[in-house]
Scaffold this motif. Structure first.
Motif, PDB file in Angstrom:
ATOM      1  N   THR A  96     -24.776  -2.302 -47.704  1.00 56.11           N
ATOM      2  CA  THR A  96     -25.176  -2.489 -46.895  1.00 56.11           C
ATOM      3  C   THR A  96     -25.176  -2.815 -45.516  1.00 56.11           C
ATOM      4  N   SER A  97     -23.967  -2.774 -44.924  1.00 54.33           N
ATOM      5  CA  SER A  97     -23.205  -3.606 -43.401  1.00 54.33           C
ATOM      6  C   SER A  97     -23.558  -2.242 -42.651  1.00 54.33           C
ATOM      7  N   GLY A  98     -24.261  -0.963 -43.435  1.00 52.92           N
ATOM      8  CA  GLY A  98     -23.967   0.171 -42.278  1.00 52.92           C
ATOM      9  C   GLY A  98     -23.145   0.416 -41.878  1.00 52.92           C
ATOM     10  N   VAL A  99     -21.868   0.631 -42.554  1.00 52.63           N
ATOM     11  CA  VAL A  99     -20.876   1.664 -42.341  1.00 52.63           C
ATOM     12  C   VAL A  99     -20.750   3.197 -42.569  1.00 52.63           C
ATOM     13  N   VAL A 100     -21.694   3.750 -43.751  1.00 52.24           N
ATOM     14  CA  VAL A 100     -21.702   4.734 -43.589  1.00 52.24           C
ATOM     15  C   VAL A 100     -23.189   5.203 -42.375  1.00 52.24           C
ATOM     16  N   ASP A 101     -24.496   3.960 -42.460  1.00 50.32           N
ATOM     17  CA  ASP A 101     -25.362   4.838 -41.230  1.00 50.32           C
ATOM     18  C   ASP A 101     -24.087   5.534 -39.943  1.00 50.32           C
ATOM     19  N   ILE A 102     -23.663   4.507 -39.472  1.00 47.05           N
ATOM     20  CA  ILE A 102     -22.834   4.566 -38.655  1.00 47.05           C
ATOM     21  C   ILE A 102     -21.644   5.765 -38.588  1.00 47.05           C
ATOM     22  N   SER A 103     -21.042   5.658 -39.723  1.00 45.40           N
ATOM     23  CA  SER A 103     -20.364   6.827 -39.900  1.00 45.40           C
ATOM     24  C   SER A 103     -20.896   8.210 -39.644  1.00 45.40           C
ATOM     25  N   LEU A 104     -21.620   7.701 -39.723  1.00 45.95           N
ATOM     26  CA  LEU A 104     -22.509   9.796 -40.426  1.00 45.95           C
ATOM     27  C   LEU A 104     -23.418  10.030 -38.530  1.00 45.95           C
ATOM     28  N   GLU A 105     -23.703   8.820 -37.472  1.00 48.36           N
ATOM     29  CA  GLU A 105     -24.470   9.124 -36.643  1.00 48.36           C
ATOM     30  C   GLU A 105     -23.072   8.553 -35.744  1.00 48.36           C
ATOM     31  N   GLU A 106     -22.172   8.600 -35.996  1.00 48.02           N
ATOM     32  CA  GLU A 106     -20.301   9.112 -35.125  1.00 48.02           C
ATOM     33  C   GLU A 106     -20.636  10.591 -34.938  1.00 48.02           C
ATOM     34  N   ILE A 107     -20.488  10.760 -36.553  1.00 50.50           N
ATOM     35  CA  ILE A 107     -19.874  12.391 -36.784  1.00 50.50           C
ATOM     36  C   ILE A 107     -20.398  13.120 -36.289  1.00 50.50           C
ATOM     37  N   GLN A 108     -21.073  13.080 -36.023  1.00 53.90           N
ATOM     38  CA  GLN A 108     -22.373  14.197 -35.057  1.00 53.90           C
ATOM     39  C   GLN A 108     -21.948  14.201 -33.490  1.00 53.90           C
ATOM     40  N   PRO A 150     -21.453  15.203 -30.451  1.00 54.16           N
ATOM     41  CA  PRO A 150     -20.309  16.019 -29.814  1.00 54.16           C
ATOM     42  C   PRO A 150     -18.499  15.608 -29.436  1.00 54.16           C
ATOM     43  N   THR A 151     -18.541  14.227 -29.070  1.00 49.16           N
ATOM     44  CA  THR A 151     -17.230  14.055 -28.511  1.00 49.16           C
ATOM     45  C   THR A 151     -16.527  13.486 -29.220  1.00 49.16           C
ATOM     46  N   ILE A 152     -16.652  13.152 -30.497  1.00 49.01           N
ATOM     47  CA  ILE A 152     -16.106  12.776 -31.620  1.00 49.01           C
ATOM     48  C   ILE A 152     -14.733  13.901 -31.851  1.00 49.01           C
ATOM     49  N   ASN A 153     -13.508  12.624 -31.713  1.00 46.45           N
ATOM     50  CA  ASN A 153     -12.554  12.980 -31.271  1.00 46.45           C
ATOM     51  C   ASN A 153     -11.583  12.688 -32.801  1.00 46.45           C
ATOM     52  N   ASP A 154     -10.867  13.554 -33.012  1.00 43.02           N
ATOM     53  CA  ASP A 154     -10.057  13.636 -34.827  1.00 43.02           C
ATOM     54  C   ASP A 154      -9.867  12.527 -34.858  1.00 43.02           C
ATOM     55  N   GLU A 155      -8.826  11.677 -34.486  1.00 44.84           N
ATOM     56  CA  GLU A 155      -8.264  10.304 -34.508  1.00 44.84           C
ATOM     57  C   GLU A 155      -9.829   9.278 -35.276  1.00 44.84           C
ATOM     58  N   MET A 156     -10.672   9.715 -34.668  1.00 47.21           N
ATOM     59  CA  MET A 156     -12.139   9.344 -35.070  1.00 47.21           C
ATOM     60  C   MET A 156     -12.589   9.289 -36.666  1.00 47.21           C
ATOM     61  N   GLU A 157     -12.427  10.719 -36.686  1.00 49.33           N
ATOM     62  CA  GLU A 157     -13.237  11.279 -37.649  1.00 49.33           C
ATOM     63  C   GLU A 157     -12.405  11.524 -38.643  1.00 49.33           C
ATOM     64  N   PHE A 158     -10.717  11.099 -38.339  1.00 52.38           N
ATOM     65  CA  PHE A 158     -10.197  10.885 -39.664  1.00 52.38           C
ATOM     66  C   PHE A 158     -10.079   9.386 -40.410  1.00 52.38           C
ATOM     67  N   VAL A 159     -10.283   9.253 -40.165  1.00 54.43           N
ATOM     68  CA  VAL A 159     -10.933   7.467 -39.569  1.00 54.43           C
ATOM     69  C   VAL A 159     -12.551   7.274 -40.745  1.00 54.43           C
ATOM     70  N   PHE A 160     -13.590   7.961 -39.917  1.00 55.19           N
ATOM     71  CA  PHE A 160     -14.597   8.164 -40.757  1.00 55.19           C
ATOM     72  C   PHE A 160     -14.901   8.761 -42.176  1.00 55.19           C
ATOM     73  N   TRP A 161     -14.312   9.545 -42.071  1.00 51.56           N
ATOM     74  CA  TRP A 161     -14.447  10.179 -43.344  1.00 51.56           C
ATOM     75  C   TRP A 161     -13.330  10.144 -44.248  1.00 51.56           C
ATOM     76  N   GLY A 162     -12.446   9.429 -44.001  1.00 47.98           N
ATOM     77  CA  GLY A 162     -11.426   8.679 -45.058  1.00 47.98           C
ATOM     78  C   GLY A 162     -12.336   7.459 -45.560  1.00 47.98           C
ATOM     79  N   VAL A 163     -13.411   6.656 -44.782  1.00 53.78           N
ATOM     80  CA  VAL A 163     -14.370   6.073 -45.619  1.00 53.78           C
ATOM     81  C   VAL A 163     -15.295   6.329 -46.392  1.00 53.78           C
ATOM     82  N   PHE A 164     -15.402   7.564 -46.354  1.00 51.50           N
ATOM     83  CA  PHE A 164     -15.982   8.553 -47.672  1.00 51.50           C
ATOM     84  C   PHE A 164     -15.190   8.130 -48.351  1.00 51.50           C
TER      85      PHE A 164
END
Length: 252
Positions: free
Chosen positions: A155-167, A169-183
């Motif tokens: 409900t908080s929108g974590v998954v939606d924002i994570s999907l948006e950010e993962i797409q 092109p400038t995302i770094n490994d640190e951010m991707e590490f956290v977003f996939w950790g959430v999933f």
């Protein structure tokens, strides 16, 4: 120091401040942090700070307030002393990151808090890397702990924002590490029967909806790769995702 020597007076001061705003930003935040740091020695303080002092609601309010006050377009030397709001925001995030890692008391106000943290992240992600980094760390703690229900996380929108950010092109490994950790955390909690007190039928529906959403966003191959990573981690008794997680996904 014995609890009786400080707790009643601190509670009185905090409640008075919440009504009259007589403390400075730093004093109020430091007082809350003082109590949180004592969770390890006295678990009863968790209930006091969550349900009696309403720390979650207060922290959410402060994040929203400070986010509106920050001039995210400001440039210049941070040593000039014109960055009070950023410093205050960072202090709250650091306290929250610690709080979310040690607190196990459930509360319905977590949904609003996670929404506030994600709002700070969206405002700061291209402007202040330190603030956005601690936003992500807080979110990861919230997802991995059973303090928050899976439904509340979704409900908080974590998954939606994570999907948006993962797409991006400038995302770094640190951010991707956290977003996939959430999933990974949400998926693991949906995997077991009775997870989070959720009825079995509801759990299966929620799990299916989450993975269908990933596939709708074009992540079908990544989902398959992701499951293979989970299998590898389980078989080798690893406790978390590798930092260079993006190397494991076929479409990354």
């Amino acid at each position: 120091m014995d609890k009786e020597l400080f707790l009643d007076e601190i509670k009185e001061n905090i409640k008075y401040h919440q009504e009259h705003h007589n403390l400075t930003q730093l004093t109020y935040q430091s007082t809350m942090k003082f109590l949180i740091d004592r969770f390890f020695k006295d678990i009863s303080l968790e209930d006091v700070i969550v349900n009696e002092l309403h720390f979650i609601r207060e922290a959410s309010r402060k994040l929203d307030e400070l986010t509106r006050c920050v001039d995210w377009k400001r440039k210049g030397d941070k040593r000039e002393g014109k960055w009070e709001e950023e410093h205050a925001l960072l202090r709250w995030l650091l306290t929250l990151e610690h709080f979310l890692s040690v607190c196990f008391v459930p509360n319905e106000e977590y949904v609003g808090l996670i929404g506030s943290i994600m709002s700070v992240f969206q405002a700061s992600k291209d402007k202040n890397k330190e603030i956005s980094f601690w936003c992500l760390n807080s979110i990861e703690h919230a997802a991995s702990k059973r303090t928050m229900k899976v439904d509340d996380l979704l409900t908080s929108g974590v998954v939606d924002i994570s999907l948006e950010e993962i797409q991006q092109p400038t995302i770094n490994d640190e951010m991707e590490f956290v977003f996939w950790g959430v999933f990974e955390s949400i998926s693991s909690r949906l995997k077991g029967k009775g997870g989070d007190g959720m009825e079995e039928a509801k759990r299966k529906v929620t799990k299916m909806e989450m993975f269908e959403k990933l596939e709708e966003e074009g992540y079908e191959d990544i989902v398959i790769s992701f499951l293979e990573v989970f299998k590898f981690l389980d078989e080798n008794n690893f406790n978390g995702l590798p930092f260079d997680i993006s190397d494991y996904f076929v479409n990354s």
